[in-house]
Scaffold this active site. Structure first.
Site, PDB file in Angstrom:
ATOM      1  N   TYR A  54       0.823  -1.215   0.000  1.00 32.95           N
ATOM      2  CA  TYR A  54       0.000   0.000   0.000  1.00 32.95           C
ATOM      3  C   TYR A  54       0.858   1.267   0.000  1.00 32.95           C
ATOM      4  CZ  TYR A  54      -3.351   3.573   1.277  1.00 32.95           C
ATOM      5  OH  TYR A  54      -4.098   4.725   1.285  1.00 32.95           O
TER       6      TYR A  54
ATOM      7  N   LYS B 107      -2.880  17.988  -5.767  1.00 35.01           N
ATOM      8  CA  LYS B 107      -3.940  18.989  -5.572  1.00 35.01           C
ATOM      9  C   LYS B 107      -3.515  20.418  -5.922  1.00 35.01           C
ATOM     10  CE  LYS B 107      -6.689  15.799  -3.963  1.00 35.01           C
ATOM     11  NZ  LYS B 107      -7.831  15.311  -4.780  1.00 35.01           N
TER      12      LYS B 107
ATOM     13  N   ASP C 181      -7.924 -23.565 -43.430  1.00 42.19           N
ATOM     14  CA  ASP C 181      -7.170 -22.343 -43.701  1.00 42.19           C
ATOM     15  C   ASP C 181      -5.800 -22.489 -43.036  1.00 42.19           C
ATOM     16  OD1 ASP C 181      -6.682 -19.520 -44.316  1.00 42.19           O
ATOM     17  OD2 ASP C 181      -6.990 -19.197 -42.176  1.00 42.19           O
TER      18      ASP C 181
END
Length: 728
Positions: free
Chosen positions: A88, A285, A505
């Site tokens: 974290y 910010k 194919d």
């Protein structure tokens, strides 16, 4: 009854220990409010970390915590102090957070923290899977759990999974610098629906998926293995009624004003105004920028000295991280400098609060302020801007909002500014302070209508509705996915029928695509497989490849070969020309293709005897998309006048005669023999002609999960080989 499992880094609970007594209280606001109808009022559980490291609890206390948490319809993921430090505080907030917010200078890419991030995501996956039943829906939230969707999908592939990112997703040029970029994208693509706040973030994500993983993207839909992944934008709202009603209550005559409100109003007169900014103390910010810009404003418009005051509330955040400690010091110094420069005996230009405030005091600040100044340098959404507007129950007030906030995309009635331009800041603040009341009311009214209509609960409902719709898209794929029953029927009939035809194919079907087509030569394993199939059936390799290449690769084998989409057929060791085609058109078309090669790095021309192919597999996907549209436009008028057609294959555009397609050859082969078993395998739309001409009872199988006339679909060339091996 099926349930919804919400997963986030933290549970919507506040868990505290006092003298070994636990107290568990529900969180208020944000995601907890948005998920209320799904979680506490609905049939849902919430998975996340309790907030208490597992190594700080004895086994008995750990059980007690889990028991109390379960009463709140929550399940805790056991994380240790080391997990929190490395996963974290480390990887999530020192690598992902700064990079996704464009602060590359703050990113730390540590291998041990990446390992911790993977380890913790796996812990979350274990807890989710333990609580997951068939039919349940999982909704994963935010940047701490980017690997989780795929980890769950690996263990429970039929689970419907949604993922929402609450921060910006950076542009490709930023994201490509990330060392574990492929793992992050793959982890996210485990979800069936990926949600972002704005279209810009959605667009950046899709660009990275195309350029890094090289996946096919159609508008906002990604083809990922055998799944369809949808990507969309869902701008998150707020609990509008909560803020609006709280403001109404505080405006009522019977409400007893708080001390803060009383002090604020002492400084408010008709000619004095309050400007408000509220943020977490975070470098995204733009707080230092805002203070410097406010200083520039007072220098540029000196008439506002002693007339305006900036009230700054900065909520402490990640106080043990060096960048945040430096930000706090810089902010303190700047506030002191500006106040020292402009303050008078009766006036301080900036009131600065570094703390959290209770909800009632936030409302005090909102309703007392004439202007809200929300100017982040980069922000996923910014709900403070929406909260301010919700509290404007008197209809007045002006919101100044950074263009870099996600909220700016839906709040056009705010005054939008570039937070890095002091001139823009000062001029806009002057406009806000002098805006007529009538204009304020008009802007606020429009903003409030939108915010009330699209609140946080509407956001959650819209996401879950969209997630539910992915189940329908998933079922469309499942209905065409090769079933065990169909496979067993095919295998049984192949064993029992007498006259069998296999139409295969080559590129994309028997071998995967290569950047250079010549690198797709058959390997020894494929030769052995085809040899054995040829002994049991009439084997036909049918391809757009040129005759010379197939002669080199398969001329020594007794297979039947069809090349150039149906111009040549090789049977009984002889080549026969099925169509007589002109090639003089190539000298007109090739210079056009060469121009596009020159203008599009990573592309090249493959010159075949009867066709020209422009390959763009290694080109930048977004540039290639533009160039393919241009090329199609240029070629359309030319080919129609010359009896030519344009084939769009997998990362290739091929120009050839309109008289030729694989379906015509299939018709011819069916006329020559009376087959009682036919199976057709192909991967792109040139093979659709074969599927169309095959009898209704034939076994037709498409490689890949795009729209097709084939009855069933499988994942890739590897699965084709596995199935063909079973025929032997």
């Amino acid at each position: 009854m099926n349930k919804t499992i919400i997963v986030s880094n933290r549970l919507p609970l506040q868990v505290s220990i006092d003298n070994k007594t636990f107290k568990v209280t529900p969180s208020v606001g944000g995601l907890a409010t948005g998920m209320k109808s799904v979680h506490s009022e609905g049939n849902g559980i919430w998975v996340g970390w309790s907030g208490i490291p597992e190594n700080e609890l004895s086994p008995e206390l750990s059980q007690e915590v889990q028991h109390k948490i379960q009463k709140e319809k929550c399940v805790s993921v056991p994380l240790t102090s080391e997990d929190i430090e490395e996963y974290y505080e480390g990887f999530s907030n020192r690598a992902l957070w700064p990079l996704f917010h464009y602060f590359m200078e703050y990113t730390d890419f540590e291998q041990n923290e990446w390992e911790a991030y993977k380890r913790v995501n796996e812990k979350f996956a274990e807890v989710v899977v333990d609580n997951l039943n068939d039919g349940d829906t999982v909704w994963v939230h935010d940047y701490q759990l980017l690997l989780l969707p795929q980890l769950i999908k690996d263990k429970k592939p039929n689970t419907t999974i949604g993922f929402f990112l609450h921060i910006p997703f950076p542009s490709y040029e930023i994201f490509r610098t990330f060392p574990w970029r492929e793992e992050i994208l793959t982890g996210m693509l485990g979800a069936d629906l990926l949600g972002f706040h704005t279209y810009d973030y959605e667009r950046h994500f899709l660009s990275s998926v195309k350029r890094i993983l090289r996946l096919e993207v159609n508008f906002n839909v990604i083809n990922f293995h055998d799944r369809i992944v949808k990507v969309d934008s869902f701008p998150m709202g707020i609990d509008y009624e909560k803020f609006y009603n709280a403001a109404l209550k505080q405006h009522s005559d019977s409400y007893e004003k708080s001390e803060l409100r009383t002090r604020l109003e002492e400084h408010l007169t008709d000619d004095k105004k309050l400007i408000l900014s509220i943020d977490r103390m975070d470098y995204t910010k733009g707080i230092p920028n805002r203070i410097k810009a406010f200083e520039y404003f007072l220098d540029t418009y000196p008439q506002y000295k002693e007339k305006v005051r900036l009230v700054m509330l900065a909520v402490p955040s990640r106080t043990n991280v060096p960048q945040y400690q430096k930000l706090k010091r810089d902010t303190d110094e700047l506030v002191g400098r500006v106040n020292g420069k402009f303050a008078t005996v009766s006036w301080t230009p900036i009131w600065y609060f570094y703390r959290s405030m209770p909800f009632e005091n936030l409302i005090d600040l909102y309703i007392s302020s004439d202007v809200a100044l929300i100017t982040p340098i980069r922000d996923g959404m910014n709900l403070v801007a929406k909260e301010y507007i919700a509290t404007r129950t008197q209809g007045n007030g002006v919101l100044i909002l950074s263009e870099m906030a996600g909220a700016s995309k839906e709040m056009n009635e705010a005054l939008l500014i570039n937070p890095n331009s002091f001139e823009d800041f000062a001029a806009t603040l002057n406009t806000a302070l002098t805006m007529p009341l009538k204009e304020q009311e008009t802007r606020v009214n429009w903003l409030q209508k939108r915010l009330k209509r699209y609140d946080v609960e509407k956001w959650a409902t819209e996401f879950l509705k969209a997630l539910d719709k992915t189940k329908a898209a998933k079922s469309d794929i499942i209905t065409k996915k090769l079933t065990i029953e169909y496979e067993n029927e095919l295998l049984e009939n192949f064993k029992t029928k007498k006259k069998k035809l296999l139409l295969l194919d080559y590129d994309g079907t028997l071998v995967g695509f290569k950047d250079n087509p010549q690198d797709a030569a058959p390997d020894e394993e494929l030769y052995n497989l085809l040899d054995q199939l040829n002994e049991k059936a009439d084997l036909v390799l049918i391809s757009g490849r040129d005759k010379e290449t197939f002669q080199r690769w398969f001329g020594h084998k007794p297979y039947n070969l069809v090349t150039d989409h149906g111009v040549w057929i090789y049977q009984n060791s002889e080549w026969t020309e099925l169509e007589r085609l002109k090639t003089d058109w190539m000298q007109s078309i090739k210079p056009i293709l060469e121009t596009f090669v020159d203008r599009t790095p990573g592309t090249f021309i493959e010159t075949k005897k009867y066709s020209l192919a422009w390959h763009y597999r290694t080109a930048d996907p977004e540039l290639a998309k533009i160039r393919t549209l241009e090329l199609n436009t240029v070629l359309t008028s030319m080919v129609s006048n010359n009896g030519l057609s344009i084939l769009e294959g997998n990362k290739v555009i091929e120009i050839k005669s309109s008289n030729v397609n694989k379906g015509r050859v299939v018709n011819r082969l069916l006329m020559d023999e009376n087959y009682d078993f036919i199976s057709v395998f192909g991967d792109d739309w040139t093979d659709e002609y074969m599927f169309e001409e095959a009898p209704e009872w034939a076994y037709t199988i498409k490689v890949g999960f795009t729209k097709t006339k084939a009855k069933y679909q499988i994942k890739d060339s590897g699965q084709v080989r596995e199935l063909l091996q079973k025929l032997i």
